[in-house]
Design an enzyme around this catalytic site. Structure first.
Site, short mmCIF file in Angstrom:
data_model
loop_
_atom_site.label_atom_id
_atom_site.label_comp_id
_atom_site.label_asym_id
_atom_site.label_seq_id
_atom_site.Cartn_x
_atom_site.Cartn_y
_atom_site.Cartn_z
N ARG B 50 0.86 -1.18 0.00
CA ARG B 50 0.00 0.00 0.00
C ARG B 50 0.90 1.23 0.00
NH1 ARG B 50 -3.58 -2.48 4.77
NH2 ARG B 50 -1.48 -3.29 5.17
N ASP B 52 2.61 4.83 -0.20
CA ASP B 52 2.23 6.15 0.34
C ASP B 52 2.00 7.17 -0.76
OD1 ASP B 52 2.48 5.54 2.98
OD2 ASP B 52 4.56 6.21 3.13
N ARG B 197 11.55 4.80 3.56
CA ARG B 197 11.94 6.23 3.59
C ARG B 197 12.71 6.55 4.87
NH1 ARG B 197 6.41 9.00 2.68
NH2 ARG B 197 7.67 10.87 3.05
#
Lengths: 252, 252
Positions: B50, B52, B197
């Protein structure tokens, strides 16, 4: 007055090409606007290649003169802070006073990018020409061979211009296969208007078996634009590099 | 009901991530809209990752069921004709009825792209993270080594989620130098929210000598998000590939 040589990169999508125009945004107008802001002088620029509307550049070369004498890195940094995001300066050099980006260019290198697979490109959309049918690279390479050399290239000139010399020395024309992409790399001493796009369009017709490799020689001999293929779209074309006397060929 | 597996590519710039939301455009909503148009059925999709807001995908995998039984190429072609230009289907496969894109994924591969040179990128703007100061790749590689393996990765979880299992098996974390770009490639059996990230942001701090390579081990042990570095921006991140039982690792 000091003369400077800029090497610039741009995404041509939002511009009506290099050359200044009255009503449309152009690379030259944007660059001269930034130069004026930085120096408070009205500065005229000259580019090695006057790229068409929508054409990109990785290594366009521009010359200009200014009373301001800044360090190279200050020109580069100052201009990059003022230019829009789709235009960037890669380097600035102080050059001899007689330097002229167009007249002194010995050769220019253009690259044309094609994505050759069934499905449309997503992340590269608007940066490559999508050709879903398989291209015959061997046929394209054979056709490319007959274009290398010094020729009258009128058959590949897009529209009449004030240019009266149709002779171009095509020094290299490579058809490279890079994963799902095909890159056509062409180096010549000079290019007629829309010449790369007409050549790419014609080679693609050879790659799709709409024309034979050996037809390309006949097309050249006819010296008639109607003999060649359609222009490839502007958005797949990149001005990659410009060579000057004394400059060393960098390996790609 | 037949179950299908799609492999899709997208440019995440215009979307609030994969997952359907009430008011914002998402990849899932766009894909389900196209599926509904094609089949006249309300179709629910499941994605392997999923992603971002702003994150891209080259090989996201999606599963769905439909009463319609079309040939693979017809699904692909039909959806590509209906989807916006920044989302594309690369392939469609008919799979066994129990196939679930998320639950059955054995591992996923993400790639993070950094441009590491002084001048801002032009043609790649919005597709890479621009870091003008030189990165110490040796230090980053050393730090990366201590992340490979099975760990509690809470220190790299962006925000609390309903996920209660913080253990991830990081199978590979490569720091590659590709011309002026640095590509971080990470493969794991599962990822916590914004984990890639946070890892990239931390490794970049190591590369800039704001942290030491050996600190990464301590950060892991603390199991506290505040111990790690800032999140790298979403626009440099790509979901590259998803592996399933029986699927063969393709070489990059």
């Amino acid at each position: 007055m000091p003369t400077y040589k800029l090497t610039i990169e741009y995404d041509g999508a939002a511009y009506a090409g290099w050359q200044r125009q009255t009503k449309q945004a152009t690379i030259q107008a944007s660059l001269e606007f930034a130069l004026r802001k930085l120096t408070q002088e009205p500065i005229a620029t000259v580019a090695a290649g006057r790229t068409d509307s929508g054409v990109h550049a990785l290594g366009q070369v521009v010359s200009f003169r200014s009373e301001r004498s800044l360090a190279s890195t200050d020109w580069t940094r100052g201009l990059n802070a003022l230019l829009p995001k789709d235009i960037g300066v890669r380097s600035t050099e102080l050059v001899s006073n007689e330097f002229h980006a167009r007249y002194h260019a010995m050769s220019k290198v253009y690259e044309y990018r094609i994505v050759n697979e069934r499905h449309r490109p997503v992340l590269d959309r608007g940066r490559v020409w999508h050709i879903p049918k398989p291209l015959d690279l061997a046929a394209m390479r054979e056709a490319a061979t007959s274009l290398v050399g010094t020729h009258n290239c009128l058959s590949f000139q897009g529209s009449p211009t004030d240019n009266t010399n149709p002779i171009c020395d095509i020094r290299c024309l490579e058809v490279k296969n890079v994963e799902i992409e095909i890159h056509l790399r062409i180096e010549a001493d000079r290019f007629l208007k829309q010449m790369v796009r007409a050549i790419v369009g014609t080679l693609v017709e050879v790659g799709l078996h709409k024309r034979k490799s050996e037809d390309v020689e006949k097309i050249l001999a006819l010296q008639d634009r109607r003999a060649a293929g359609k222009n490839a779209p502007a958005h797949g074309l990149y001005l990659v590099e410009v060579f000057y006397p004394g400059s060393v060929n960098r390996d790609p």
